[in-house]
Motif scaffolding. Structure first.
Motif, PDB file in Angstrom:
ATOM      1  N   LEU A  87      30.194   3.683  31.220  1.00  0.00           N
ATOM      2  CA  LEU A  87      29.300   2.598  30.831  1.00  0.00           C
ATOM      3  C   LEU A  87      27.870   3.116  30.719  1.00  0.00           C
ATOM      4  N   ALA A  88      27.479   3.989  31.630  1.00  0.00           N
ATOM      5  CA  ALA A  88      26.135   4.569  31.559  1.00  0.00           C
ATOM      6  C   ALA A  88      25.968   5.416  30.304  1.00  0.00           C
ATOM      7  N   VAL A  89      27.007   6.143  29.918  1.00  0.00           N
ATOM      8  CA  VAL A  89      26.968   6.934  28.684  1.00  0.00           C
ATOM      9  C   VAL A  89      26.819   6.011  27.476  1.00  0.00           C
ATOM     10  N   ALA A  90      27.569   4.903  27.481  1.00  0.00           N
ATOM     11  CA  ALA A  90      27.494   3.951  26.378  1.00  0.00           C
ATOM     12  C   ALA A  90      26.097   3.349  26.272  1.00  0.00           C
ATOM     13  N   CYS A  91      25.503   2.998  27.404  1.00  0.00           N
ATOM     14  CA  CYS A  91      24.154   2.417  27.386  1.00  0.00           C
ATOM     15  C   CYS A  91      23.145   3.417  26.830  1.00  0.00           C
ATOM     16  N   ALA A  92      23.267   4.674  27.242  1.00  0.00           N
ATOM     17  CA  ALA A  92      22.339   5.696  26.758  1.00  0.00           C
ATOM     18  C   ALA A  92      22.497   5.903  25.259  1.00  0.00           C
ATOM     19  N   SER A  93      23.726   5.947  24.778  1.00  0.00           N
ATOM     20  CA  SER A  93      23.956   6.134  23.343  1.00  0.00           C
ATOM     21  C   SER A  93      23.440   4.951  22.542  1.00  0.00           C
ATOM     22  N   ALA A  94      23.698   3.734  23.021  1.00  0.00           N
ATOM     23  CA  ALA A  94      23.257   2.541  22.299  1.00  0.00           C
ATOM     24  C   ALA A  94      21.743   2.473  22.200  1.00  0.00           C
ATOM     25  N   ALA A  95      21.062   2.995  23.202  1.00  0.00           N
ATOM     26  CA  ALA A  95      19.595   2.965  23.203  1.00  0.00           C
ATOM     27  C   ALA A  95      18.989   4.095  22.389  1.00  0.00           C
ATOM     28  N   ARG A  96      19.798   5.142  22.077  1.00  0.00           N
ATOM     29  CA  ARG A  96      19.240   6.341  21.464  1.00  0.00           C
ATOM     30  C   ARG A  96      19.791   6.655  20.073  1.00  0.00           C
ATOM     31  N   ASP A  97      21.114   6.539  19.902  1.00  0.00           N
ATOM     32  CA  ASP A  97      21.760   7.040  18.690  1.00  0.00           C
ATOM     33  C   ASP A  97      21.702   6.034  17.542  1.00  0.00           C
ATOM     34  N   ALA A  98      21.834   6.559  16.331  1.00  0.00           N
ATOM     35  CA  ALA A  98      21.788   5.704  15.142  1.00  0.00           C
ATOM     36  C   ALA A  98      22.998   4.776  15.089  1.00  0.00           C
ATOM     37  N   PHE A  99      24.158   5.277  15.519  1.00  0.00           N
ATOM     38  CA  PHE A  99      25.371   4.465  15.548  1.00  0.00           C
ATOM     39  C   PHE A  99      26.107   4.729  16.858  1.00  0.00           C
ATOM     40  N   THR A 100      26.600   3.674  17.478  1.00  0.00           N
ATOM     41  CA  THR A 100      27.434   3.793  18.674  1.00  0.00           C
ATOM     42  C   THR A 100      28.664   2.919  18.485  1.00  0.00           C
ATOM     43  N   LEU A 101      29.836   3.551  18.556  1.00  0.00           N
ATOM     44  CA  LEU A 101      31.110   2.837  18.453  1.00  0.00           C
ATOM     45  C   LEU A 101      31.722   2.779  19.844  1.00  0.00           C
ATOM     46  N   LEU A 102      32.010   1.574  20.324  1.00  0.00           N
ATOM     47  CA  LEU A 102      32.446   1.379  21.701  1.00  0.00           C
ATOM     48  C   LEU A 102      33.807   0.715  21.775  1.00  0.00           C
ATOM     49  N   ARG A 103      34.636   1.225  22.674  1.00  0.00           N
ATOM     50  CA  ARG A 103      35.885   0.556  23.045  1.00  0.00           C
ATOM     51  C   ARG A 103      35.821   0.284  24.540  1.00  0.00           C
ATOM     52  N   PHE A 104      36.116  -0.962  24.927  1.00  0.00           N
ATOM     53  CA  PHE A 104      36.093  -1.348  26.330  1.00  0.00           C
ATOM     54  C   PHE A 104      37.534  -1.482  26.829  1.00  0.00           C
ATOM     55  N   ALA A 105      37.845  -0.787  27.935  1.00  0.00           N
ATOM     56  CA  ALA A 105      39.226  -0.737  28.420  1.00  0.00           C
ATOM     57  C   ALA A 105      39.658  -2.025  29.096  1.00  0.00           C
ATOM     58  N   ASP A 106      38.724  -2.720  29.759  1.00  0.00           N
ATOM     59  CA  ASP A 106      39.109  -3.877  30.569  1.00  0.00           C
ATOM     60  C   ASP A 106      38.857  -5.188  29.811  1.00  0.00           C
TER      61      ASP A 106
END
Length: 354
Positions: A87-106
């Motif tokens: 989740l911390a990796v996802a937050c960092a990517s969403a705040a920094r990268d041009a595109f973030t593709l996320l899948r949530f397991a739960d």
């Protein structure tokens, strides 16, 4: 507007038909791990390659599971959120990268809420994987605005259409007109319905109600102060149970048909609309008041409401008018649908309502 992405990596022999459907529906992106397939797609759709190849070809955007390179084509990052660390990796990517593709397991939307909050103000695009069109519709509403887009892996032809419908439901602006009151009369006793919604209605917002399908009056919500009782900004004291109301841009329903979980149109005094969910319908026997009015073109309009001062309608400019204080010559706001109705649907046939 929420973007619609389609993942065709596992569609097999249906890939051609599913891609054609996606293009016909105007979906925003098609995701594949086959650059040759992407090369056959027109530039009207974003061609997204899932690849960890450092020098990919044939795509407008590359999504990788590692760190996106600083140079080269447009890159984005894929993150599967399974625990606090990812989740911390996802937050960092969403705040920094041009595109973030996320899948949530739960099966909870709390991690998505955290990512969206952490990326507030960032310029990147967040796309989330949806299990099905219903899941896409729920994600679309998380923190009111949801992610920038949703990605669906279709299992059959038709899923692209269902995805688009799930997240791109729009309601039209309505042309409201001033109606001139011609008579206000007591109408005995009968059953009236209060429509309690799962939304906070605005002071200039209400629901269109009418005794005839071609003439509806904008009934106010209980957002305005009342003596002896608190405001109920979720409620419209709507009218007699046989009255029509708009549940979409085209379809009507009788108040007596509404149930918890149904949708109706909330309408503002300037004609803007939005769908709201019904939480409860309260039907009770009350004294009734009949309000007759006429449209600028001479069309007759009637509304039957509870005979009580606190039941209100809206006038031009969002003026709040107590129903029992209306007099001939007063102006109220209404809408004139241009078709008669059969089981709520507009139909071109001879129909007399009086």
């Amino acid at each position: 507007m929420t973007q619609c992405w389609l993942d065709v990596r596992a569609t097999g022999e249906l890939t051609k038909e599913i891609c054609e459907e996606a293009l016909h529906q105007g979906l925003d992106a098609i995701v594949s791990d086959d650059p040759h397939l992407l090369a056959t797609l027109p530039p009207t759709v974003l061609r997204v390659l899932m690849s960890d190849d450092p020098e990919p070809e044939g795509a407008d955007l590359v999504i990788t599971t590692g760190e996106p390179p600083a140079t080269g084509p447009s890159w984005g990052r894929y993150v599967e959120v399974t625990d606090p660390e990812t989740l911390a990796v996802a937050c960092a990517s969403a705040a920094r990268d041009a595109f973030t593709l996320l899948r949530f397991a739960d099966p909870t939307y709390i991690p998505l809420e955290i990512v969206l909050a952490s990326a507030a103000g960032a310029s990147g695009t967040i796309i989330t994987v949806a299990a099905d069109p219903r899941d896409a519709a729920v994600q679309h509403a998380v923190l009111e605005h949801g992610p920038h887009g949703v990605l669906l892996a279709p299992s059959r032809v038709g899923d692209a259409t269902r995805l688009r419908a799930a997240v791109r439901t729009t309601t039209p602006e309505l042309a409201l007109v001033p109606l001139r009151v011609t008579a206000v009369t007591h109408a005995g006793s009968g059953d009236r319905a209060c429509v309690d919604t799962c939304a906070m209605l605005r002071p200039d917002e209400g629901i269109l109600i009418g005794s005839r399908s071609r003439g509806l009056v904008l009934c106010a919500s209980e957002t305005h102060p009342l003596p002896y009782m608190p405001t109920r900004p979720f409620r419209v004291n709507a009218g007699a149970i046989m009255s029509y109301t708009l549940v979409s841009g085209e379809r009507t329903a009788y108040l007596s048909e509404l149930r918890a979980g149904a949708r109706v149109l909330a309408v503002s005094a300037d004609g803007r609309t939005r769908p709201v969910t019904v939480g409860r319908i309260k039907i009770e026997t009350r004294p009734l008041l009949s309000i007759d009015a006429v449209a600028p073109g001479g069309e007759p309009v009637n509304l039957i409401v509870q005979d009580d001062w606190h039941v209100r309608v809206l006038g031009p400019g969002g003026t709040v008018l107590n129903s029992t204080a209306l007099r001939p010559g007063d102006e109220i706001l209404g809408c004139l649908p241009d078709a008669d109705r059969h089981v709520g649907y507009p139909i071109d046939e001879s129909c007399v309502e009086q």
